[in-house]
Motif scaffolding. Sequence first.
Motif, PDB file in Angstrom:
ATOM      1  N   MET A 349      37.241  53.163  42.365  1.00 21.01           N
ATOM      2  CA  MET A 349      38.160  54.351  42.312  1.00 21.01           C
ATOM      3  C   MET A 349      38.976  54.750  42.938  1.00 21.01           C
ATOM      4  N   ALA A 350      38.910  54.687  44.272  1.00 20.33           N
ATOM      5  CA  ALA A 350      39.653  54.512  45.189  1.00 20.33           C
ATOM      6  C   ALA A 350      41.205  53.193  45.518  1.00 20.33           C
ATOM      7  N   MET A 351      40.190  52.451  45.289  1.00 17.35           N
ATOM      8  CA  MET A 351      41.511  51.581  44.827  1.00 17.35           C
ATOM      9  C   MET A 351      42.088  51.485  43.651  1.00 17.35           C
ATOM     10  N   HIS A 352      41.766  52.088  42.715  1.00 19.76           N
ATOM     11  CA  HIS A 352      42.214  52.218  41.123  1.00 19.76           C
ATOM     12  C   HIS A 352      43.350  53.964  41.341  1.00 19.76           C
ATOM     13  N   SER A 353      43.181  55.255  42.407  1.00 19.47           N
ATOM     14  CA  SER A 353      44.158  55.749  42.085  1.00 19.47           C
ATOM     15  C   SER A 353      45.255  55.462  42.692  1.00 19.47           C
ATOM     16  N   ALA A 354      44.338  54.421  44.358  1.00 22.80           N
ATOM     17  CA  ALA A 354      45.922  54.557  45.334  1.00 22.80           C
ATOM     18  C   ALA A 354      46.803  53.276  45.148  1.00 22.80           C
ATOM     19  N   PHE A 355      46.497  53.077  43.422  1.00 25.57           N
ATOM     20  CA  PHE A 355      47.318  51.460  43.385  1.00 25.57           C
ATOM     21  C   PHE A 355      47.865  52.647  42.085  1.00 25.57           C
ATOM     22  N   ILE A 381      40.625  61.867  48.330  1.00 24.83           N
ATOM     23  CA  ILE A 381      40.069  60.611  48.383  1.00 24.83           C
ATOM     24  C   ILE A 381      40.361  60.352  50.004  1.00 24.83           C
ATOM     25  N   ASP A 382      38.436  59.985  51.110  1.00 19.98           N
ATOM     26  CA  ASP A 382      38.472  59.586  52.968  1.00 19.98           C
ATOM     27  C   ASP A 382      39.910  58.946  53.127  1.00 19.98           C
ATOM     28  N   PRO A 383      40.116  59.982  53.938  1.00 20.86           N
ATOM     29  CA  PRO A 383      41.107  58.699  54.583  1.00 20.86           C
ATOM     30  C   PRO A 383      40.949  57.817  55.099  1.00 20.86           C
ATOM     31  N   LYS A 384      40.178  57.659  55.642  1.00 19.34           N
ATOM     32  CA  LYS A 384      39.444  56.485  56.409  1.00 19.34           C
ATOM     33  C   LYS A 384      39.294  55.390  55.276  1.00 19.34           C
ATOM     34  N   LEU A 386      41.204  55.578  51.899  1.00 20.34           N
ATOM     35  CA  LEU A 386      42.448  55.260  51.858  1.00 20.34           C
ATOM     36  C   LEU A 386      42.879  54.288  52.439  1.00 20.34           C
ATOM     37  N   GLY A 387      42.539  54.001  53.689  1.00 22.22           N
ATOM     38  CA  GLY A 387      43.401  52.995  54.406  1.00 22.22           C
ATOM     39  C   GLY A 387      43.300  51.986  54.878  1.00 22.22           C
ATOM     40  N   LEU A 388      41.706  52.294  54.211  1.00 17.97           N
ATOM     41  CA  LEU A 388      41.104  50.611  54.201  1.00 17.97           C
ATOM     42  C   LEU A 388      41.353  49.750  52.837  1.00 17.97           C
ATOM     43  N   VAL A 389      41.944  50.728  51.773  1.00 17.12           N
ATOM     44  CA  VAL A 389      42.142  50.507  50.401  1.00 17.12           C
ATOM     45  C   VAL A 389      43.313  49.662  50.567  1.00 17.12           C
ATOM     46  N   GLU A 390      44.337  50.738  50.666  1.00 18.52           N
ATOM     47  CA  GLU A 390      46.159  50.977  51.176  1.00 18.52           C
ATOM     48  C   GLU A 390      46.190  49.551  52.020  1.00 18.52           C
ATOM     49  N   ASP A 391      45.578  49.626  52.727  1.00 16.05           N
ATOM     50  CA  ASP A 391      45.639  47.909  53.870  1.00 16.05           C
ATOM     51  C   ASP A 391      45.523  46.677  52.845  1.00 16.05           C
ATOM     52  N   ALA A 392      44.754  46.666  52.313  1.00 14.02           N
ATOM     53  CA  ALA A 392      44.029  45.411  51.108  1.00 14.02           C
ATOM     54  C   ALA A 392      45.477  45.006  49.508  1.00 14.02           C
ATOM     55  N   ILE A 393      45.063  46.278  49.419  1.00  9.50           N
ATOM     56  CA  ILE A 393      45.966  46.617  48.164  1.00  9.50           C
ATOM     57  C   ILE A 393      47.530  46.147  48.672  1.00  9.50           C
ATOM     58  N   PHE A 394      47.960  46.052  50.102  1.00  4.63           N
ATOM     59  CA  PHE A 394      49.334  45.755  50.112  1.00  4.63           C
ATOM     60  C   PHE A 394      49.767  44.502  51.025  1.00  4.63           C
ATOM     61  N   ASN A 395      47.729  43.797  51.182  1.00  6.68           N
ATOM     62  CA  ASN A 395      48.041  42.924  51.937  1.00  6.68           C
ATOM     63  C   ASN A 395      49.058  43.563  53.663  1.00  6.68           C
ATOM     64  N   ARG A 396      49.090  44.269  54.724  1.00 10.49           N
ATOM     65  CA  ARG A 396      49.376  45.052  55.547  1.00 10.49           C
ATOM     66  C   ARG A 396      48.894  43.742  56.717  1.00 10.49           C
ATOM     67  N   ASN A 397      48.144  43.314  57.106  1.00 11.04           N
ATOM     68  CA  ASN A 397      47.357  42.463  58.049  1.00 11.04           C
ATOM     69  C   ASN A 397      45.902  41.292  57.212  1.00 11.04           C
TER      70      ASN A 397
END
Length: 505
Positions: A349-355, A381-384, A386-397
């Motif tokens: 659900m955090a992934m869906h919300s962030a996307f 969403i828990d900040p930690k 959220l950061g992990l989810v958005e890193d994965a969605i946007f393939n930041r590293n």
Amino acid sequence: MDAFYASIRHANIFCAGINCALGCEEMGPYVERMSGLSEYYTSCYPNAGLPNAMGGYDETPEEMSTTLGRYAENGWLNIVGGCCGTTPAHIKAMSDTLKTIKPRPKGKIHHIMTLAGLEPVRFTPEIVFANVGERCNLSGSIAFKRLIKEGNYEAGLAVARKQVEEGAMIIDVNMDDGLIDGVVAMTKFINLLASDPDVARAPLMIDSSKFHVIEAGLKCTQGKAIVNSISLKVGEAEFLEQAKIIRRYGAAVVCMAFDEDGQAADYENKIRICKRTYDLLMTIDFPPEDIIFDPNVLTICTGMEEHNNYGVDLLRASQWIKENLPYAKVSGGLSNLSFSFRGLEKIRMAMHSAFLNHAIQNRWMDMAIVNAGALPVYTDIDPKLLGLVEDAIFNRNSDASEALVTYAEELKSTGMGGADAKEVKVDEWRSRTVEARLQHALVKGIVEFIDNDVEEARTCGKFARPLEIIEGPLMDLSLIHISEPTRLLSISYAVFCLKKKKKKK
């Protein structure tokens, strides 16, 4: 009126209008609205008022012609006539009054997609995003699948009703299963949906991989629906034939980014197939505003490096579609994005919300198939996480996917990722003060506990009058971030509960 017009707009009509009704004067607001909606000519055939006690009609030729003259001068009419109770004298009076008034110009074609159940959903610039309820889908809900297999369609109807209550603006219906007759199930369930006004007000998305099941659904769907989906994997000729049938039923259509060679996974293939699909639909005059692209929501964090950019490619393709294919819409089934974490609802659900937060802010998506009642507020969403989810969605590293998978394993080991986590969260807010509980329910749209909480607030001694509950916790300025419609609906329901308690007392 808007839902009616959306339902007939696809037909090759000459004129849209209204007749009979309560009399000429009472038809005014509806004639005005039809004139504003119609891209064709408009007509009005009023009766001479309602029948009197003797079965006659009392509205005189002079009264009727004067009223119709006013409508014509406002630029609302092209064709007029008479219905019940009108006589040759009425028609002559109309002619004499209207013959010198310039008729309304034929309406101009607009490119606003309007879906409809009993009520319309108009995709104007003010409609930023539409939730499509996903729970009436045999492929996506084990519970719903069990109900349909057992023949418990009434309980299935309750699933649809709950989705509407939780904010779904469109209801997805899918009956694809090897052990179920899709045509029979689709027909029966859609007819049942039409019998419940609370559900029937929402437009439907007829969802199937089998076109004969889609057509069965369209045959018994009121208003204007969405078909989900067709694609070029069947070849151009069959694709166009399916599109023509969908157009004949007046539905909008979701087009998947598939062609004869398979599914588009990367950005270049997504936009290539969507452009080809759009151009083909233009050859049969399919309304561009009724074309919805699904550029394929694919799973990230699978352990395969080539999958890590799927989220980025999806967002880029959605942006390209919105910028290069005029009036086209973008949709998708978000559950695929997080499928690697099935069973870990907190992460999913955090992934869906962030996307969606990024897609909606940039207006790259118009709708998505989601469980509207389960999505967390982005800022909650828990900040930690959220950061992990958005890193994965946007393939930041290069380590983004692995980091989220590691977090998931830790979450799984604590038993806090699935339904249990949700239960703890509910228990936590239920332990707060009654004012805080009412405010939480208002923000989250939760109605399960409102009867008991309102009664507790009314009898706890903190508020001298019920009005103070409304003017206190429900109107607290700290809730200013809630949208006004949500605030008003929640407060209205609370007022209803207070009135009910007062009557019982």
